[in-house]
Design a protein around this motif. Sequence first.
Motif, PDB file in Angstrom:
ATOM      1  N   GLU A 250      38.281  12.947  92.116  1.00  9.06           N
ATOM      2  CA  GLU A 250      37.497  12.229  91.466  1.00  9.06           C
ATOM      3  C   GLU A 250      36.671  13.224  90.502  1.00  9.06           C
ATOM      4  N   TYR A 251      36.438  14.489  90.596  1.00 12.70           N
ATOM      5  CA  TYR A 251      35.664  15.135  89.970  1.00 12.70           C
ATOM      6  C   TYR A 251      36.357  15.417  88.582  1.00 12.70           C
ATOM      7  N   LEU A 252      37.789  15.694  88.766  1.00 12.18           N
ATOM      8  CA  LEU A 252      38.782  15.700  87.764  1.00 12.18           C
ATOM      9  C   LEU A 252      38.790  14.730  86.902  1.00 12.18           C
ATOM     10  N   ASN A 253      38.878  13.452  87.536  1.00 15.87           N
ATOM     11  CA  ASN A 253      38.624  12.215  86.786  1.00 15.87           C
ATOM     12  C   ASN A 253      37.518  12.190  85.748  1.00 15.87           C
ATOM     13  N   GLU A 254      36.270  12.500  86.457  1.00 18.38           N
ATOM     14  CA  GLU A 254      34.965  12.522  85.617  1.00 18.38           C
ATOM     15  C   GLU A 254      34.993  13.622  84.456  1.00 18.38           C
ATOM     16  N   VAL A 255      35.429  14.663  84.574  1.00 15.53           N
ATOM     17  CA  VAL A 255      35.388  15.721  83.502  1.00 15.53           C
ATOM     18  C   VAL A 255      36.504  15.455  82.682  1.00 15.53           C
ATOM     19  N   GLY A 256      37.757  15.006  82.966  1.00 12.96           N
ATOM     20  CA  GLY A 256      38.839  14.524  82.113  1.00 12.96           C
ATOM     21  C   GLY A 256      38.454  13.234  81.264  1.00 12.96           C
ATOM     22  N   ALA A 257      37.771  12.056  82.028  1.00 11.12           N
ATOM     23  CA  ALA A 257      37.436  11.137  81.221  1.00 11.12           C
ATOM     24  C   ALA A 257      36.467  11.312  80.114  1.00 11.12           C
ATOM     25  N   LYS A 258      35.220  12.327  80.355  1.00 12.34           N
ATOM     26  CA  LYS A 258      34.345  12.636  79.407  1.00 12.34           C
ATOM     27  C   LYS A 258      34.762  13.525  78.282  1.00 12.34           C
ATOM     28  N   ASN A 259      35.960  13.992  78.577  1.00  8.31           N
ATOM     29  CA  ASN A 259      36.464  15.021  77.471  1.00  8.31           C
ATOM     30  C   ASN A 259      37.761  14.354  76.718  1.00  8.31           C
ATOM     31  N   GLY A 260      37.875  12.908  76.911  1.00  8.71           N
ATOM     32  CA  GLY A 260      39.040  12.189  76.227  1.00  8.71           C
ATOM     33  C   GLY A 260      40.437  12.502  76.603  1.00  8.71           C
ATOM     34  N   VAL A 261      40.607  13.081  77.861  1.00 10.55           N
ATOM     35  CA  VAL A 261      41.984  13.498  78.400  1.00 10.55           C
ATOM     36  C   VAL A 261      42.742  12.396  79.142  1.00 10.55           C
ATOM     37  N   GLY A 262      43.773  12.241  78.823  1.00  3.10           N
ATOM     38  CA  GLY A 262      44.713  11.370  79.786  1.00  3.10           C
ATOM     39  C   GLY A 262      45.121  10.122  79.190  1.00  3.10           C
ATOM     40  N   ARG A 263      44.903   9.639  77.797  1.00  2.52           N
ATOM     41  CA  ARG A 263      45.192   8.737  77.058  1.00  2.52           C
ATOM     42  C   ARG A 263      46.981   8.394  76.842  1.00  2.52           C
ATOM     43  N   LEU A 264      47.470   7.467  77.032  1.00  3.86           N
ATOM     44  CA  LEU A 264      48.777   7.224  76.799  1.00  3.86           C
ATOM     45  C   LEU A 264      49.255   6.063  76.287  1.00  3.86           C
ATOM     46  N   ASP A 265      50.216   5.894  75.171  1.00  6.02           N
ATOM     47  CA  ASP A 265      50.353   4.660  74.740  1.00  6.02           C
ATOM     48  C   ASP A 265      52.076   4.500  74.663  1.00  6.02           C
ATOM     49  N   MET A 266      52.653   3.817  75.526  1.00  5.82           N
ATOM     50  CA  MET A 266      54.336   4.026  75.168  1.00  5.82           C
ATOM     51  C   MET A 266      54.797   2.639  75.760  1.00  5.82           C
ATOM     52  N   VAL A 267      56.095   2.337  75.154  1.00  3.78           N
ATOM     53  CA  VAL A 267      57.011   1.297  75.559  1.00  3.78           C
ATOM     54  C   VAL A 267      57.941   1.931  76.759  1.00  3.78           C
ATOM     55  N   GLU A 268      58.010   1.431  77.945  1.00  4.49           N
ATOM     56  CA  GLU A 268      58.716   1.845  78.857  1.00  4.49           C
ATOM     57  C   GLU A 268      59.899   0.809  79.245  1.00  4.49           C
ATOM     58  N   ASN A 269      60.689   1.458  80.219  1.00  2.20           N
ATOM     59  CA  ASN A 269      61.898   0.333  80.804  1.00  2.20           C
ATOM     60  C   ASN A 269      61.465  -0.086  82.118  1.00  2.20           C
ATOM     61  N   ARG A 270      61.051  -1.354  82.273  1.00  2.57           N
ATOM     62  CA  ARG A 270      60.873  -1.740  83.515  1.00  2.57           C
ATOM     63  C   ARG A 270      62.230  -1.816  84.541  1.00  2.57           C
ATOM     64  N   PHE A 271      62.367  -1.761  85.635  1.00  2.00           N
ATOM     65  CA  PHE A 271      63.407  -1.480  86.712  1.00  2.00           C
ATOM     66  C   PHE A 271      64.194  -2.970  86.423  1.00  2.00           C
ATOM     67  N   ILE A 272      63.571  -4.164  86.270  1.00  2.00           N
ATOM     68  CA  ILE A 272      64.618  -5.107  86.054  1.00  2.00           C
ATOM     69  C   ILE A 272      65.162  -5.170  84.567  1.00  2.00           C
ATOM     70  N   GLY A 273      64.813  -4.238  83.658  1.00  2.00           N
ATOM     71  CA  GLY A 273      65.692  -4.282  82.356  1.00  2.00           C
ATOM     72  C   GLY A 273      64.773  -4.761  81.036  1.00  2.00           C
ATOM     73  N   ILE A 274      63.731  -4.958  81.401  1.00  2.00           N
ATOM     74  CA  ILE A 274      62.786  -5.762  80.217  1.00  2.00           C
ATOM     75  C   ILE A 274      61.833  -4.442  79.876  1.00  2.00           C
ATOM     76  N   LYS A 275      61.711  -4.429  78.616  1.00  2.00           N
ATOM     77  CA  LYS A 275      60.844  -3.153  77.820  1.00  2.00           C
ATOM     78  C   LYS A 275      59.391  -3.847  77.851  1.00  2.00           C
ATOM     79  N   SER A 276      58.384  -2.739  78.147  1.00  2.00           N
ATOM     80  CA  SER A 276      57.023  -3.273  78.375  1.00  2.00           C
ATOM     81  C   SER A 276      56.123  -1.976  77.720  1.00  2.00           C
ATOM     82  N   ARG A 277      55.239  -2.431  76.990  1.00  2.00           N
ATOM     83  CA  ARG A 277      54.315  -1.691  76.443  1.00  2.00           C
ATOM     84  C   ARG A 277      53.169  -1.308  77.398  1.00  2.00           C
TER      85      ARG A 277
END
Length: 409
Positions: A250-277
């Motif tokens: 929880e502390y790492l979440n707190e420190v990371g969040a206030k410093n803008g850490v951990g954002r990701l925007d991607m298109v991935e492949n779902r198991f059933i074959g559909i691509k999803s953003r």
Amino acid sequence: MKEKVVLAYSGGLDTSVILKWLCEKGFDVIAYVANVGQKDDFVAIKEKALKTGASKVYVEDLRREFVTDYIFTALLGNAMYEGRYLLGTAIARPLIAKRQVEIAEKEGAQYVAHGATGKGNDQVRFELTYAALNPNLKVISPWKDPEFLAKFKGRTDLINYAMEKGIPIKVSKKRPYSEDENLMHISHEAGKLEDPAHIPDEDVFTWTVSPKDAPDEETLLEIHFENGIPVKVVNLKDGTEKTDPLELFEYLNEVGAKNGVGRLDMVENRFIGIKSRGVYETPGATILWIAHRDLEGITMDKEVMHLRDMLAPKFAELIYNGFWFSPEMEFLLAAFRKAQENVTGKVTVSIYKGNVMPVARYSPYSLYNPELSSMDVEGGFDATDSKGFINIHALRLKVHQLVKKGYQR
């Protein structure tokens, strides 16, 4: 006597309608709410389930087990789906489903039910876990049930049914995204995000500040590991120290969040074959994954590391696809735990405006020898040995070229 079904219940529109629908079909419905760190009012959810028709409600606090047995286990193999996604949703599902099976067994229920859609990954993750842990349980999956689908063709039908049955519906303005939140991350999908060319508005993000708005000040954290497992975090500026696994994360979440850490925007492949953003915020885990990988750099044997890295994509794929409780997962985890036996020590990371940079590391099991690596000191290494080493490795290349030129002639 009514047949019992244990329903994975969130308190939202879908599972509330499913709860009432199951009651009307003659089931004794036991609602099960898993607390994996989402910011929900669990008292209100329990009350809503009972008013909607549940005979009993289990609210289970799974946060500590989520950290120690699932997040930290995924960390052993640096699990990262398609090289980017840290699997926040996928890692939580087997835990949620496992506890659901345990409650079904305790209650003598013949059925388990969930509200996952027929297009997504979660239906697979839930049902594979049910099958692995208790193959005798029958599964009710309304969003794949023809009778349910005929009655509820969309959100409007769900709302109308809820109003007809007196099921409370939140009147607050709903965010136009499909979101999943737990201790590890929050994900955002659908709405405007379905257009992969659309740049997310800043209001999409609810955990992390924009790196542009993060403090113009470095945060130094010292993260300690034993056998690959995080055991302590120390803030080198203010002296904050966390050793309890849940508090540490929880502390790492707190420190990371206030410093803008951990954002990701991607298109991935779902198991059933559909691509999803998907747009993800995973601050604490991002810090841990980077620190852990850095410590491996001085503690893991080269060939062991390379073999593990070859297996890591498969490990992530198994988690993503719902095979947590599978023979192949047991095999991989046995290998990864063996590989982590000397991953003990500490890493200092510099956190600044969305970046996490390891800047120092130490281990009592370090394989790094300053004298061997030095450009200034021979340290017992005979440089002339490199000539033969290169000649041996060059032989195969020479033969390949000679044969290739022979073919060309």
